[in-house]
Write an enzyme that holds these catalytic residues in place. Structure first.
Site, mmCIF file in Angstrom:
data_model
loop_
_atom_site.group_PDB
_atom_site.id
_atom_site.type_symbol
_atom_site.label_atom_id
_atom_site.label_comp_id
_atom_site.label_asym_id
_atom_site.label_seq_id
_atom_site.Cartn_x
_atom_site.Cartn_y
_atom_site.Cartn_z
ATOM 1 C CD GLN A 278 1.450 0.972 -4.418
ATOM 2 O OE1 GLN A 278 1.006 0.269 -3.511
ATOM 3 N NE2 GLN A 278 1.339 0.626 -5.684
ATOM 4 C CG ASP B 51 5.289 -5.832 -3.312
ATOM 5 O OD1 ASP B 51 4.230 -6.433 -3.554
ATOM 6 O OD2 ASP B 51 5.407 -4.599 -3.401
ATOM 7 C CE LYS C 121 -1.083 -2.916 -2.804
ATOM 8 N NZ LYS C 121 0.100 -2.310 -3.421
#
Ligand code: NDP
Length: 296
Positions: free
Chosen positions: A98, A121, A54
């Site tokens: 995460q 997200d 990422k």
């Protein structure tokens, strides 16, 4: 094999190019550089690989990447304090924590402490509600990537029968909402669904998000259907480690009109959509027009 193979790797490259083009424009015309902060708690090897990828792709797109690696024993209070700082940092337009988090941390509490407009997200309860009511939101990356591929391949999705197998909060449910938003007739199937083969055979669009290797064979697929395989399953075959999807690729490709492979289908689209969401969040934060084709 009759199906067209939907090349997610190539499509993700075009999304990243679009993102990079928009980033360059933001820098040149407004002196703004979008920034993505990624928070990793603990040393899970798979998560470390994701976070590294990422960060690398964020920088390659011309954006700022802020990595925060915290020890596994980090307290909830310390993690929430970091998120609060990122929420208030104007250089940070997107925040991603995460998952999975170590067991002593409450994931829902942590995710819901992210400022919704920076929740790239799309997991914050406000974004879930906005998506569910058809309002502008941050959309979860994997379903957004699937939607982009479907629109690219099929054009208008209106009126098509879509079956989503899997009802998780990160893939199945938001995928169903997005398909509904594009006026599909949507069925969500799960482990208690009766006669799943028959349900799948009605699908013009079949999205598999189950996490069971090659569970869906070709004879569950309607001839000509578009099959999106979200599953990523590691198996051992002929003494070798292999990645396979939730769909039995060879038999499904004989019947489907188009199909995503595993690997090289949905997977590469997920990070590309994370970058897209970061640019979108940055544009919204500054009241600038959003790039075309990078949001739902
Ligand atoms: P979850 O385990 O959270 O959800 C799986 C869903 O599948 C559940 O709703 C479950 O039903 C359903 N299910 C399980 N067994 C069956 C069955 N026999 N028949 C019908 N439905 C069944 O998984 P995720 O949604 O997180 O992920 C799904 C897959 O997608 C995984 O392989 C994951 O690795 C992959 N993935 C890939 C990503 C990418 O970037 N390409 C990103 C995220 C996930 P029930 O609710 O009834 O238990």
């Amino acid at each position: 094999m009759s199906a067209k193979i939907i090349d997610g790797k190539a499509f993700a490259a075009t999304v990243r190019e679009k993102v990079a083009g928009h980033v360059a424009k933001l820098k040149e015309e407004h002196n703004i550089t979008p920034g993505l902060a990624v928070v990793l708690v603990g040393e899970d090897p798979a998560s470390e690989v994701y976070v590294r990828n990422k960060g690398k792709q964020t920088v390659e797109a011309g954006m700022n990447s802020f990595e925060h690696k915290l020890p596994a024993e980090t307290s909830e209070a310390d993690l929430l304090a970091l998120i609060d700082r990122l929420n208030n940092d104007p250089a940070v337009h997107g925040i991603l924590v995460q998952l999975p988090l170590p067991g002593h941390l409450d994931s829902d509490l942590v995710i819901n402490s992210i400022e919704p407009s920076k929740d790239v997200d799309g997991f914050h309860i406000s974004n879930v509600g906005l998506l569910g009511t058809g309002q502008k939101s941050m959309v979860p990356c994997t379903p957004l990537g699937c939607l982009m591929m479907l629109r690219d391949h099929l054009g208008n999705l209106s009126g098509l029968n879509a079956v989503v197998v899997g009802r998780s909060n990160i893939v199945g449910k938001p995928m169903a909402q997005l398909l509904l938003g594009d006026s599909c007739t949507v069925t969500i199937a799960h482990s208690r669904t009766k006669d799943l083969p028959e349900v799948c055979r009605r699908a013009d669009i079949l999205v598999a998000a189950v996490g069971r290797p090659e569970m869906i064979p070709g004879d569950w697929v309607k001839p000509g259907a578009t099959v999106i395989d979200v599953g990523i399953n590691r198996i051992e075959r002929d003494g070798k480690n292999k990645l396979v999807g939730d769909v039995e690729f060879a038999s499904a490709a004989e019947v489907a009109g188009a199909i995503t492979p595993v690997p090289g289908g949905v997977g590469p689209m997920t990070i590309a959509c994370l970058l897209a969401n970061t640019v979108t969040a940055c544009c919204r934060a500054h009241g600038l027009s959003e790039p075309d084709g990078l949001t739902a």
